[in-house]
Design a protein around this motif. Structure first.
Motif, PDB file in Angstrom:
ATOM      1  N   MET A   1      15.411  -8.594  -6.775  1.00  0.00           N
ATOM      2  CA  MET A   1      14.044  -8.493  -7.283  1.00  0.00           C
ATOM      3  C   MET A   1      14.041  -8.267  -8.793  1.00  0.00           C
ATOM      4  O   MET A   1      13.279  -8.888  -9.532  1.00  0.00           O
ATOM      5  CB  MET A   1      13.331  -7.346  -6.578  1.00  0.00           C
TER       6      MET A   1
ATOM      7  N   TRP B   1       7.971  -5.912   1.440  1.00  0.00           N
ATOM      8  CA  TRP B   1       8.552  -4.575   1.474  1.00  0.00           C
ATOM      9  C   TRP B   1       7.849  -3.702   2.517  1.00  0.00           C
ATOM     10  O   TRP B   1       8.487  -3.026   3.309  1.00  0.00           O
ATOM     11  CB  TRP B   1       8.480  -3.924   0.093  1.00  0.00           C
TER      12      TRP B   1
ATOM     13  N   ILE C   1      13.136 -11.955  -9.988  1.00  0.00           N
ATOM     14  CA  ILE C   1      11.685 -11.992  -9.781  1.00  0.00           C
ATOM     15  C   ILE C   1      10.912 -11.248 -10.855  1.00  0.00           C
ATOM     16  O   ILE C   1      10.066 -11.829 -11.549  1.00  0.00           O
ATOM     17  CB  ILE C   1      11.326 -11.420  -8.390  1.00  0.00           C
TER      18      ILE C   1
ATOM     19  N   THR D   1       3.668  -4.077  -9.729  1.00  0.00           N
ATOM     20  CA  THR D   1       3.820  -5.065  -8.661  1.00  0.00           C
ATOM     21  C   THR D   1       2.889  -4.749  -7.498  1.00  0.00           C
ATOM     22  O   THR D   1       2.396  -5.648  -6.812  1.00  0.00           O
ATOM     23  CB  THR D   1       5.276  -5.096  -8.170  1.00  0.00           C
TER      24      THR D   1
ATOM     25  N   LEU E   1       8.977  -0.482  -6.624  1.00  0.00           N
ATOM     26  CA  LEU E   1       8.481  -1.813  -7.005  1.00  0.00           C
ATOM     27  C   LEU E   1       7.902  -1.841  -8.408  1.00  0.00           C
ATOM     28  O   LEU E   1       7.119  -2.730  -8.749  1.00  0.00           O
ATOM     29  CB  LEU E   1       7.445  -2.305  -5.984  1.00  0.00           C
TER      30      LEU E   1
ATOM     31  N   THR F   1       6.418  -9.816  -2.900  1.00  0.00           N
ATOM     32  CA  THR F   1       7.232  -8.635  -3.182  1.00  0.00           C
ATOM     33  C   THR F   1       6.698  -7.408  -2.466  1.00  0.00           C
ATOM     34  O   THR F   1       7.429  -6.699  -1.760  1.00  0.00           O
ATOM     35  CB  THR F   1       7.292  -8.367  -4.694  1.00  0.00           C
ATOM     36  N   THR F   2       5.408  -7.137  -2.613  1.00  0.00           N
ATOM     37  CA  THR F   2       4.829  -5.938  -1.997  1.00  0.00           C
ATOM     38  C   THR F   2       4.680  -6.084  -0.485  1.00  0.00           C
ATOM     39  O   THR F   2       5.059  -5.186   0.280  1.00  0.00           O
ATOM     40  CB  THR F   2       3.453  -5.618  -2.619  1.00  0.00           C
TER      41      THR F   2
ATOM     42  N   GLY G   1       4.350 -14.409  -6.126  1.00  0.00           N
ATOM     43  CA  GLY G   1       5.471 -13.506  -6.307  1.00  0.00           C
ATOM     44  C   GLY G   1       5.079 -12.049  -6.145  1.00  0.00           C
ATOM     45  O   GLY G   1       5.772 -11.266  -5.498  1.00  0.00           O
TER      46      GLY G   1
END
Length: 491
Positions: free
Chosen positions: A149, A82, A153, A479, A475, A78-79, A74
């Protein structure tokens, strides 16, 4: 990382989907006239083919059913997604009619997808329509991405106190809930409906259909990109809007800054959930108080009439507080008090689970509770005091997570400000640019990056630093930072 396949699959699908959305600017430019629009259309078409091809290839290579996503995956998804989407989104900006440099294209795309709203582009009034619609689309896409997100998340990654918002508090696993896809569908439907309503009201009260579409997307996403160099001031003159357009903007900026999870509960018959939520009440109360302070200031010292002063104050306070970044007036001219006040307000942000940014209201509430409990323990050492949030006792891990978040947040802000000063920027520009980047607000303060200025004149190095700060702020810091811890990569 033992299984990177789900990461590559998700990123590939995202890039391919973004490539498909580039066909919208293609159609918009195709319907327009002029050589600039044609050149821009070809750039978006080429970028669309590149992104769909590469994204589909990556997804095909990693294809397979994904039952669930672990916490480690996760963080990485996420990073990485993006950053990859920013690179893809920058492609047509660099290839198109504007011929932005790599640095400027990356900065503009990062500002768009993180819904920051800082821009390096000038001459917006004469840019091809496809270019303008793409900037607005980036913020709209970034806004829905932030909501999903934050709700589906981050609570399960326990980032910065977000564990308070787990959909199922009894779940103690390290897996993201399988039901997140249903939640995403509900949020998307609500997001589209809210954007459509905002468009209709903008159009009804005087905006052209094109301007209304663009501003509806960037208002609900609390992003702040405009089709005009003068931002919302184009639609407002001497504190008096052309109709209630500024009021519509204030309403939808606020709606975009409230928890979307509460909207879903309201639609399911629990309307009281919105008005009984302590985070919502705190946010609305703060907005009213901040507006009253600035309204009193500009009415008493700058000669605004009462109605114009309140509307101007409300618009600009809500815009900065929610991180939207529209400007209907040059508040640099309102004096030192107003500048200092706006500087503090930009860090506040909206509610968790919204498109807004900043520290977030719930963290301020938790921090105030921590201070209150500490003071009570000092005065009554043997008294048992329990801090609460929305009627629930706050776990020690939440306290610790939020307070650490505050420390890291302002440490990064100070570091970015010092780094910017190395480029010979004046203190106001360096501090406000760092603040607006980490808080994802948009315009800063001063003549360079203020509401009447632009980030175009900043050195390339400063733009890369600010791009990194935007990503960190959007973020929720950890994260991204967790990926730089060596033990993260060791199973």
């Amino acid at each position: 990382m033992s299984d990177i396949r789900p990461v590559l699959l998700v990123i590939g699908l995202f890039v391919a989907a973004l490539g498909a959305t580039m066909l919208i600017p293609v159609l918009v430019d195709w319907a327009a006239e002029g050589d600039a629009a044609r050149a821009d259309m070809l750039a978006f078409l080429a970028s669309s083919v590149i992104c769909m091809t590469l994204g589909a290839g990556m997804a095909a290579g990693a294809w397979g059913r994904v039952e669930t996503i672990t916490t480690r995956q996760g963080f990485l998804i996420t990073t990485a997604s993006w950053v990859t989407l920013v690179i893809a989104a920058a492609l047509p900006l660099a290839l198109g009619e504007g011929r932005l440099s790599v640095t400027d294209a990356f900065f503009e795309a990062m500002s768009g997808l993180t819904t920051t709203g800082s821009t390096v582009v000038t001459g917006l009034d004469t840019r091809p329509p496809g270019f303008l619609i793409w900037r607005s689309m980036l913020q709209w896409i970034g806004g829905i991405g932030v909501i999903i997100m934050a709700i589906a998340i981050l609570p399960f990654l326990s980032v910065g106190g977000m564990q308070l918002f787990r959909l199922e508090s009894s779940d103690k696993s390290d897996k993201v809930l399988p039901g997140a896809d249903d939640l995403a569908a509900s949020i998307f439907t609500l997001y589209v409906s809210m954007t459509a309503a905002c468009f209709f009201l903008y159009w009804l009260f005087g905006m052209s259909a094109f301007d209304a579409v663009n501003h509806a997307m960037t208002t609900v996403a609390t992003g702040g990109y405009s089709t005009k160099d003068s931002s919302f001031a184009y639609f407002v003159s001497a504190g008096v809007a052309r109709g209630p357009i500024d009021v519509v903007a204030v309403v939808f900026m606020i709606l975009g800054s409230l928890p979307f999870g509460l909207y879903i509960l309201a639609l399911r018959g629990k309307a009281s959930a919105i008005f009984s939520d302590s985070q919502v009440k705190f946010f609305l109360s703060a907005a009213v108080v901040f507006t009253a302070i600035i309204a009193f200031r500009i009415i008493s010292t700058l000669g605004y009439d009462v109605s114009g002063g309140i509307r101007t104050a409300a618009f600009n306070i809500v815009s900065i507080m929610t991180g939207t970044g529209y400007a209907s007036a040059n508040y640099n001219a309102w004096g030192p008090f107003a500048l200092g006040f706006f500087f503090c307000v930009m860090f506040v942000g909206g509610c968790a689970g919204s498109t807004s940014c900043g520290l977030k209201i719930f963290r301020l509430q938790v921090a105030f509770s921590a201070v209150s409990v500490y003071i009570q323990k000092l005065s009554h050492p043997h008294r048992v005091t329990v801090a609460r949030y929305n009627g629930r006792a706050i776990d020690e891990s939440v306290f610790r997570s939020v307070l650490i978040f505050f420390f890291i947040y302002f440490t990064i802000f100070a570091t970015v400000a010092v780094a910017l000063s190395l480029f010979q920027l004046d203190p106001v520009t360096a501090l406000s640019a760092a603040g607006t980047a980490i808080a994802n607000v948009g315009p800063g303060l001063g003549d360079v990056v203020g509401p009447a200025g632009n980030f175009a004149t900043l050195p390339a190095g400063a733009k890369w630093i600010l791009s990194a700060a935007m990503l960190l702020g959007r973020l929720e810091l950890f994260t991204v930072l967790v990926l730089f811890v060596p033990s993260f990569w060791v199973r």
